[in-house]
Motif scaffolding. Structure first.
Motif, PDB file in Angstrom:
ATOM      1  N   GLN A  24       7.818  63.693  18.875  1.00 42.84           N
ATOM      2  CA  GLN A  24       7.439  62.524  19.660  1.00 42.84           C
ATOM      3  C   GLN A  24       6.006  62.665  20.164  1.00 42.84           C
ATOM      4  O   GLN A  24       5.506  63.773  20.352  1.00 42.84           O
ATOM      5  CB  GLN A  24       8.400  62.353  20.840  1.00 42.84           C
ATOM      6  CG  GLN A  24       9.837  62.130  20.436  1.00 42.84           C
ATOM      7  CD  GLN A  24      10.037  60.827  19.686  1.00 42.84           C
ATOM      8  OE1 GLN A  24       9.461  59.801  20.044  1.00 42.84           O
ATOM      9  NE2 GLN A  24      10.842  60.865  18.639  1.00 42.84           N
ATOM     10  N   GLU A  25       5.377  61.519  20.432  1.00 43.36           N
ATOM     11  CA  GLU A  25       4.001  61.503  20.929  1.00 43.36           C
ATOM     12  C   GLU A  25       3.902  61.831  22.410  1.00 43.36           C
ATOM     13  O   GLU A  25       2.826  62.164  22.896  1.00 43.36           O
ATOM     14  CB  GLU A  25       3.365  60.138  20.665  1.00 43.36           C
ATOM     15  CG  GLU A  25       3.183  59.830  19.195  1.00 43.36           C
ATOM     16  CD  GLU A  25       2.569  58.455  18.969  1.00 43.36           C
ATOM     17  OE1 GLU A  25       2.115  57.823  19.954  1.00 43.36           O
ATOM     18  OE2 GLU A  25       2.547  58.022  17.819  1.00 43.36           O
ATOM     19  N   ALA A  26       4.999  61.699  23.135  1.00 38.34           N
ATOM     20  CA  ALA A  26       4.975  61.914  24.586  1.00 38.34           C
ATOM     21  C   ALA A  26       6.206  62.701  25.015  1.00 38.34           C
ATOM     22  O   ALA A  26       7.245  62.647  24.359  1.00 38.34           O
ATOM     23  CB  ALA A  26       4.941  60.570  25.310  1.00 38.34           C
ATOM     24  N   PRO A  27       6.104  63.411  26.135  1.00 37.52           N
ATOM     25  CA  PRO A  27       7.277  64.104  26.667  1.00 37.52           C
ATOM     26  C   PRO A  27       8.170  63.118  27.421  1.00 37.52           C
ATOM     27  O   PRO A  27       7.803  61.955  27.604  1.00 37.52           O
ATOM     28  CB  PRO A  27       6.672  65.132  27.617  1.00 37.52           C
ATOM     29  CG  PRO A  27       5.427  64.471  28.111  1.00 37.52           C
ATOM     30  CD  PRO A  27       4.908  63.652  26.940  1.00 37.52           C
ATOM     31  N   THR A  28       9.307  63.581  27.858  1.00 36.93           N
ATOM     32  CA  THR A  28      10.186  62.795  28.711  1.00 36.93           C
ATOM     33  C   THR A  28      10.883  63.734  29.685  1.00 36.93           C
ATOM     34  O   THR A  28      11.137  64.894  29.352  1.00 36.93           O
ATOM     35  CB  THR A  28      11.236  62.011  27.897  1.00 36.93           C
ATOM     36  OG1 THR A  28      12.068  61.258  28.795  1.00 36.93           O
ATOM     37  CG2 THR A  28      12.135  62.926  27.066  1.00 36.93           C
ATOM     38  N   ALA A  29      11.169  63.235  30.855  1.00 36.90           N
ATOM     39  CA  ALA A  29      11.923  64.007  31.841  1.00 36.90           C
ATOM     40  C   ALA A  29      13.421  63.846  31.619  1.00 36.90           C
ATOM     41  O   ALA A  29      14.223  64.588  32.191  1.00 36.90           O
ATOM     42  CB  ALA A  29      11.556  63.552  33.257  1.00 36.90           C
ATOM     43  N   TYR A  30      13.803  62.884  30.781  1.00 38.93           N
ATOM     44  CA  TYR A  30      15.228  62.623  30.541  1.00 38.93           C
ATOM     45  C   TYR A  30      15.882  63.793  29.824  1.00 38.93           C
ATOM     46  O   TYR A  30      15.333  64.348  28.874  1.00 38.93           O
ATOM     47  CB  TYR A  30      15.403  61.336  29.718  1.00 38.93           C
ATOM     48  CG  TYR A  30      16.849  61.061  29.377  1.00 38.93           C
ATOM     49  CD1 TYR A  30      17.707  60.538  30.333  1.00 38.93           C
ATOM     50  CD2 TYR A  30      17.353  61.352  28.114  1.00 38.93           C
ATOM     51  CE1 TYR A  30      19.045  60.303  30.034  1.00 38.93           C
ATOM     52  CE2 TYR A  30      18.681  61.116  27.806  1.00 38.93           C
ATOM     53  CZ  TYR A  30      19.529  60.595  28.770  1.00 38.93           C
ATOM     54  OH  TYR A  30      20.846  60.367  28.469  1.00 38.93           O
ATOM     55  N   ARG A  31      17.083  64.144  30.259  1.00 38.47           N
ATOM     56  CA  ARG A  31      17.950  65.093  29.576  1.00 38.47           C
ATOM     57  C   ARG A  31      19.344  64.502  29.611  1.00 38.47           C
ATOM     58  O   ARG A  31      19.775  63.987  30.643  1.00 38.47           O
ATOM     59  CB  ARG A  31      17.970  66.464  30.250  1.00 38.47           C
ATOM     60  CG  ARG A  31      16.612  67.138  30.380  1.00 38.47           C
ATOM     61  CD  ARG A  31      16.014  67.524  29.025  1.00 38.47           C
ATOM     62  NE  ARG A  31      14.762  68.220  29.173  1.00 38.47           N
ATOM     63  CZ  ARG A  31      13.558  67.628  29.267  1.00 38.47           C
ATOM     64  NH1 ARG A  31      13.461  66.312  29.239  1.00 38.47           N
ATOM     65  NH2 ARG A  31      12.462  68.343  29.370  1.00 38.47           N
ATOM     66  N   GLY A  32      20.043  64.566  28.503  1.00 38.05           N
ATOM     67  CA  GLY A  32      21.398  64.049  28.489  1.00 38.05           C
ATOM     68  C   GLY A  32      21.743  63.374  27.182  1.00 38.05           C
ATOM     69  O   GLY A  32      21.059  63.557  26.169  1.00 38.05           O
ATOM     70  N   PRO A  33      22.814  62.568  27.197  1.00 41.59           N
ATOM     71  CA  PRO A  33      23.291  61.932  25.976  1.00 41.59           C
ATOM     72  C   PRO A  33      22.258  60.964  25.404  1.00 41.59           C
ATOM     73  O   PRO A  33      21.550  60.278  26.147  1.00 41.59           O
ATOM     74  CB  PRO A  33      24.558  61.192  26.396  1.00 41.59           C
ATOM     75  CG  PRO A  33      24.690  61.341  27.854  1.00 41.59           C
ATOM     76  CD  PRO A  33      23.626  62.242  28.357  1.00 41.59           C
ATOM     77  N   VAL A  69      22.672  52.265  15.023  1.00 39.99           N
ATOM     78  CA  VAL A  69      22.928  53.575  15.622  1.00 39.99           C
ATOM     79  C   VAL A  69      23.759  54.352  14.614  1.00 39.99           C
ATOM     80  O   VAL A  69      24.769  53.856  14.109  1.00 39.99           O
ATOM     81  CB  VAL A  69      23.663  53.445  16.969  1.00 39.99           C
ATOM     82  CG1 VAL A  69      24.066  54.816  17.506  1.00 39.99           C
ATOM     83  CG2 VAL A  69      22.797  52.711  17.981  1.00 39.99           C
ATOM     84  N   ILE A  70      23.298  55.588  14.306  1.00 41.34           N
ATOM     85  CA  ILE A  70      23.986  56.373  13.277  1.00 41.34           C
ATOM     86  C   ILE A  70      24.503  57.720  13.793  1.00 41.34           C
ATOM     87  O   ILE A  70      25.255  58.393  13.091  1.00 41.34           O
ATOM     88  CB  ILE A  70      23.099  56.590  12.039  1.00 41.34           C
ATOM     89  CG1 ILE A  70      21.841  57.368  12.389  1.00 41.34           C
ATOM     90  CG2 ILE A  70      22.770  55.249  11.384  1.00 41.34           C
ATOM     91  CD1 ILE A  70      21.060  57.851  11.168  1.00 41.34           C
ATOM     92  N   ALA A  71      24.105  58.109  15.003  1.00 36.02           N
ATOM     93  CA  ALA A  71      24.545  59.399  15.539  1.00 36.02           C
ATOM     94  C   ALA A  71      24.415  59.425  17.049  1.00 36.02           C
ATOM     95  O   ALA A  71      23.727  58.584  17.639  1.00 36.02           O
ATOM     96  CB  ALA A  71      23.705  60.536  14.928  1.00 36.02           C
ATOM     97  N   VAL A  72      25.075  60.393  17.640  1.00 33.77           N
ATOM     98  CA  VAL A  72      24.918  60.690  19.059  1.00 33.77           C
ATOM     99  C   VAL A  72      24.493  62.157  19.172  1.00 33.77           C
ATOM    100  O   VAL A  72      24.829  62.975  18.309  1.00 33.77           O
ATOM    101  CB  VAL A  72      26.202  60.436  19.873  1.00 33.77           C
ATOM    102  CG1 VAL A  72      26.546  58.966  19.891  1.00 33.77           C
ATOM    103  CG2 VAL A  72      27.362  61.241  19.340  1.00 33.77           C
ATOM    104  N   ALA A  73      23.746  62.461  20.197  1.00 27.68           N
ATOM    105  CA  ALA A  73      23.271  63.822  20.420  1.00 27.68           C
ATOM    106  C   ALA A  73      23.070  64.016  21.910  1.00 27.68           C
ATOM    107  O   ALA A  73      23.281  63.090  22.709  1.00 27.68           O
ATOM    108  CB  ALA A  73      21.954  64.048  19.672  1.00 27.68           C
ATOM    109  N   ARG A  74      22.649  65.207  22.257  1.00 22.84           N
ATOM    110  CA  ARG A  74      22.267  65.489  23.632  1.00 22.84           C
ATOM    111  C   ARG A  74      20.825  65.978  23.595  1.00 22.84           C
ATOM    112  O   ARG A  74      20.495  66.901  22.840  1.00 22.84           O
ATOM    113  CB  ARG A  74      23.177  66.562  24.234  1.00 22.84           C
ATOM    114  CG  ARG A  74      22.957  66.773  25.730  1.00 22.84           C
ATOM    115  CD  ARG A  74      23.866  67.844  26.324  1.00 22.84           C
ATOM    116  NE  ARG A  74      23.480  69.165  25.842  1.00 22.84           N
ATOM    117  CZ  ARG A  74      24.224  69.942  25.061  1.00 22.84           C
ATOM    118  NH1 ARG A  74      25.409  69.536  24.669  1.00 22.84           N
ATOM    119  NH2 ARG A  74      23.790  71.131  24.678  1.00 22.84           N
ATOM    120  N   LEU A  75      19.966  65.358  24.397  1.00 17.20           N
ATOM    121  CA  LEU A  75      18.589  65.819  24.530  1.00 17.20           C
ATOM    122  C   LEU A  75      18.594  66.956  25.544  1.00 17.20           C
ATOM    123  O   LEU A  75      18.851  66.751  26.724  1.00 17.20           O
ATOM    124  CB  LEU A  75      17.675  64.681  24.971  1.00 17.20           C
ATOM    125  CG  LEU A  75      16.206  65.029  25.205  1.00 17.20           C
ATOM    126  CD1 LEU A  75      15.580  65.696  23.991  1.00 17.20           C
ATOM    127  CD2 LEU A  75      15.422  63.795  25.593  1.00 17.20           C
TER     128      LEU A  75
END
Length: 145
Positions: A24-33, A69-75
């Motif tokens: 990704q071009e930028a970070p994110t503070a999000y963590r989770g599903p 939507v083709i998948a689910v993951a956890r960031l």
């Protein structure tokens, strides 16, 4: 829950091919599903990539679809070492000039769920989340025969 749109064949590689890093071009503070959405764009040059070929890329596979939507993951984490010019251990899928969003617990959906995506991290509609959760719970309680 959040979602991210990823161009094909990279989205397929996340869903089926063991790609555990989203560049990704930028970070994110999000963590989770996280829902993995296959965008309406295709990176045609990537289709011939040895990594994509090793991931089993098959344009006939239902998860090679566009606009779903083709998948689910956890960031789990975001690695910024590469963009800071430092070495990182994010593996062969990691682009050296990107933030590496590290994905875990990736599960391909039994079938794509058509949805509109958008660039960057986005908030999916509650009905889309409910559809995905129902599909995931149904597939885990009724294994394929």
């Amino acid at each position: 829950m959040q979602a991210i749109s990823v161009q094909q064949p990279w989205a397929f590689a996340i869903a089926r091919g063991g790609k555990t890093v989203s560049n990704q071009e930028a970070p994110t503070a999000y963590r989770g599903p996280l829902l993995v959405h296959a965008s309406m764009r295709v990176d045609l040059r990537a289709c011939d990539s040895p990594l994509i070929q090793a991931a089993g890329w098959d344009p006939r596979d239902p998860l090679a679809t566009l606009g779903a939507v083709i998948a689910v993951a956890r960031l789990d984490d975001v690695c910024s070492a590469a963009v800071n010019g430092e070495p990182c251990d994010c593996g062969s899928w990691a682009d050296p000039s990107s933030y590496h969003w590290r994905l875990a617990d990736i599960r391909a959906l039994p079938r794509p769920i058509v949805a509109l995506g958008r660039p960057g991290l986005w908030q999916p509609q509650p009905t889309l989340v409910a559809d995905v959760e129902l599909m995931v719970s149904s597939s885990s309680t009724h294994p394929p025969s």
